[in-house]
Design a protein around this motif. Structure first.
Motif, mmCIF file in Angstrom:
data_model
loop_
_atom_site.group_PDB
_atom_site.id
_atom_site.type_symbol
_atom_site.label_atom_id
_atom_site.label_comp_id
_atom_site.label_asym_id
_atom_site.label_seq_id
_atom_site.Cartn_x
_atom_site.Cartn_y
_atom_site.Cartn_z
ATOM 1 N N ASP A 288 0.856 -1.186 0.000
ATOM 2 C CA ASP A 288 0.000 0.000 0.000
ATOM 3 C C ASP A 288 0.895 1.239 0.000
ATOM 4 O OD1 ASP A 288 -1.679 2.134 0.760
ATOM 5 O OD2 ASP A 288 -1.479 1.594 2.877
ATOM 6 N N THR B 82 -3.774 -0.605 -2.498
ATOM 7 C CA THR B 82 -4.460 0.098 -1.414
ATOM 8 C C THR B 82 -5.943 -0.233 -1.368
ATOM 9 O OG1 THR B 82 -2.890 1.907 -1.676
ATOM 10 C CG2 THR B 82 -4.841 2.374 -0.386
ATOM 11 N N GLU B 83 -6.523 -0.546 -2.531
ATOM 12 C CA GLU B 83 -7.953 -0.804 -2.609
ATOM 13 C C GLU B 83 -8.393 -1.924 -1.668
ATOM 14 O OE1 GLU B 83 -9.017 -1.566 -6.623
ATOM 15 O OE2 GLU B 83 -8.445 0.432 -7.361
ATOM 16 N N VAL C 47 -2.090 6.877 -5.419
ATOM 17 C CA VAL C 47 -2.388 5.697 -4.595
ATOM 18 C C VAL C 47 -2.109 4.451 -5.421
ATOM 19 C CG1 VAL C 47 -4.147 4.433 -3.316
ATOM 20 C CG2 VAL C 47 -4.192 6.924 -3.333
ATOM 21 N N LEU D 246 0.895 5.479 -0.682
ATOM 22 C CA LEU D 246 0.006 6.638 -0.747
ATOM 23 C C LEU D 246 0.853 7.905 -0.699
ATOM 24 C CD1 LEU D 246 -3.364 6.919 1.081
ATOM 25 C CD2 LEU D 246 -1.755 8.805 1.281
ATOM 26 N N THR E 194 -7.351 -0.066 10.313
ATOM 27 C CA THR E 194 -8.215 0.226 9.170
ATOM 28 C C THR E 194 -9.686 0.037 9.542
ATOM 29 O OG1 THR E 194 -8.357 -2.032 8.295
ATOM 30 C CG2 THR E 194 -6.387 -0.758 7.745
ATOM 31 N N SER F 88 -8.995 3.086 -5.553
ATOM 32 C CA SER F 88 -7.892 4.058 -5.521
ATOM 33 C C SER F 88 -8.301 5.379 -6.169
ATOM 34 C CB SER F 88 -6.660 3.475 -6.209
ATOM 35 O OG SER F 88 -6.966 3.108 -7.554
ATOM 36 N N TYR G 12 -8.016 -0.754 2.326
ATOM 37 C CA TYR G 12 -8.956 0.215 2.900
ATOM 38 C C TYR G 12 -10.386 0.048 2.399
ATOM 39 C CZ TYR G 12 -4.645 2.500 4.337
ATOM 40 O OH TYR G 12 -3.425 2.770 4.893
ATOM 41 N N TYR H 10 3.958 4.074 3.063
ATOM 42 C CA TYR H 10 3.731 2.700 2.637
ATOM 43 C C TYR H 10 3.462 1.861 3.889
ATOM 44 C CZ TYR H 10 8.641 2.134 4.000
ATOM 45 O OH TYR H 10 9.821 2.129 4.689
ATOM 46 N N SER H 11 2.777 0.752 3.715
ATOM 47 C CA SER H 11 2.365 -0.031 4.888
ATOM 48 C C SER H 11 2.469 -1.524 4.635
ATOM 49 C CB SER H 11 0.922 0.319 5.281
ATOM 50 O OG SER H 11 0.033 -0.049 4.236
#
Length: 459
Positions: free
Chosen positions: A21, A38-39, A34, A23, A84, A46, A42, A110-111
């Motif tokens: 992810d 990421t979609e 994004v 962003l 989240t 995006s 979360y 980033y995660s």
């Protein structure tokens, strides 16, 4: 197609090819780019996120907390754990991006999903606590010197005690064991535990009178690392926590200070506690048994024992009679422990008839504990297989007729032995209704009892 357009497409392709992810925001928190990964994290497209403010998304519960203000403030790399809207935990890192004039222009974050890692950490922590509990419990079991598998009870008084103990063992009710020092309160507590549904759980005995007042809370509830000067670097699990799933036996409960009584009362009521220096609320499932040789009703009147704690503990009181009031148990107890210690120390020992009669007539102010200690001492210190009067401690010998008394009364040894035997028989006749009961108590046959009663003209 221009070179600029070509570079832009390549950047987008690289961004979306990453599995993490990613962003990108400006200094106002507006999302500029994004990654497609990421979609799924979360639960938002995006495209829906681009142009939105991270501050708004936090208010909507998409994720919290946000990194942007922290990176702007510190102007350096920041890492934190983010939650989240799906309840997952992310390890998020924010990196500041500066232009050629060292002005902050972008924040790239980033995660990584660390939900499983955090769950694993919690699991490992719980396992570590459980291992520590088992380790401490095993250590306590190693230190136990003696634990009889059965209970010696031939007297009517002790049979009533055991019958009541069996009844309450089936129910998780608080029991208060009362009686003089040495009557066997801890053995009755173990008996209740072994007959209960918690028999496979631990039996944790806490001697409330043996732990210094200043250390009681730390020993009972445990403590975290660095809780106080001299504390173990890894902390310590408390006795209360060791009782999980089993029985917590509070011996000598009457010796607790008023301050510690308050803590015990709260713990019994809520079955929750904090370790010393800790912030984690811990819950324990246990059954409470307590014991004391003190008159707690009098202690409550004198305001040295809390009435609310007394009533909390005294749901079912069981009073264990002293050994002098259940003398039919004396001979069976002597035989049991003589056999036990003979096997333990690999020394075959037996008692002279005169010794047996003398021990039967004792007051036993120290009760069963005094008797056990004496039998162990005789087995260890006697040099011959047969233990005689001369092997007894001085204060026991003084209760036996001496040579001087024989001279003074001009009596032979047989006459002295007959006198002692008659006293024993008179005492037994008062306590037992039948010669069968007398025979069991004295360790002889019923015909022998009958002949001796006739010999001494005892009705």
């Amino acid at each position: 197609m221009s070179d600029e357009k070509k570079v832009w497409n390549e950047s987008e392709a690289i961004l979306h090819s990453l599995q993490d992810d990613i962003l990108v925001t400006d200094t106002d928190g507006i999302i500029l780019k994004v990654s497609e990964a990421t979609e799924g994290i979360y639960n938002m497209k995006s495209k829906e996120m681009v142009g939105r403010s991270v501050y708004e998304l936090e208010k909507e519960g998409v994720f919290t907390p946000i990194l942007t203000p922290l990176v702007i403030k510190e102007k350096k790399k920041i890492t934190l754990v983010q939650t989240t809207n799906k309840g997952e935990k992310l390890l998020v890192t924010g990196i500041p991006v500066f232009d050629q004039n060292d002005n902050l222009v972008r924040i790239v974050s980033y995660s990584h999903d660390v939900t499983e890692l955090l769950n694993m950490k919690k699991y490992l922590t719980d396992i570590e606590d459980e291992m520590e509990r088992v380790k401490s419990e095993l250590e306590m079991l190693r230190n136990l010197q003696f634990d009889s598998d059965g209970m010696i009870a031939t007297s009517t008084e002790m049979k009533k005690v055991l019958q009541l103990a069996l009844q309450v063992a089936e129910i998780d009710v608080n029991v208060l064991l009362l009686g003089e020092t040495g009557v066997g309160k801890s053995h009755i507590a173990k008996f209740i535990h072994k007959k209960s549904s918690r028999k496979d759980g631990p039996f944790i005995e806490v001697n409330c009178g043996a732990i210094p007042e200043a250390l009681f809370e730390a020993e009972f509830f445990g403590y975290e690392s660095g809780a106080f000067t001299g504390a173990h670097s890894k902390g310590k699990i408390g006795l209360a926590e060791l009782a999980e799933g089993g029985t917590l036996f509070l011996d000598e409960i009457g010796e607790l200070s008023l301050a510690n009584q308050v803590k015990i009362l709260k713990f019994i009521q809520e079955k929750q506690f904090y370790r010393v220096g800790g912030t984690k609320l811990r819950t324990v499932d246990f059954r409470i048994l307590a014991a004391t040789n003190r008159d707690l009703e009098k202690a409550v009147e004198e305001k040295i024992f809390r009435h609310d704690l007394y009533f909390r503990l005294n749901v079912v009181p069981i009073t264990i009679p002293p050994l002098r009031k259940r003398s039919t148990d004396i001979i069976p107890l002597i035989e049991h422990f003589l056999t036990y210690f003979s096997k333990k120390y690999h020394r075959e020992r037996s008692l002279d008839e005169g010794v047996l009669h003398l021990l039967f007539t004792q007051e036993w102010r120290g009760n069963v504990r005094e008797l056990i200690n004496l039998i162990e001492r005789l087995v260890v210190t006697s040099s011959k297989q047969l233990i005689e009067i001369e092997n007894l401690p001085p204060h026991f010998q003084r209760s036996y007729p001496t040579e001087q008394s024989v001279d003074d009364n001009n009596r032979s040894l047989n006459e002295i032995l007959d006198s002692v035997e008659k006293q024993v028989l008179l005492k037994a006749r008062k306590q037992y209704k039948t010669t069968i009961d007398m025979a069991k108590a004295l360790g002889i046959s019923q015909p022998s009892v009958f002949r001796k009663l006739r010999k001494y003209e005892i009705d």
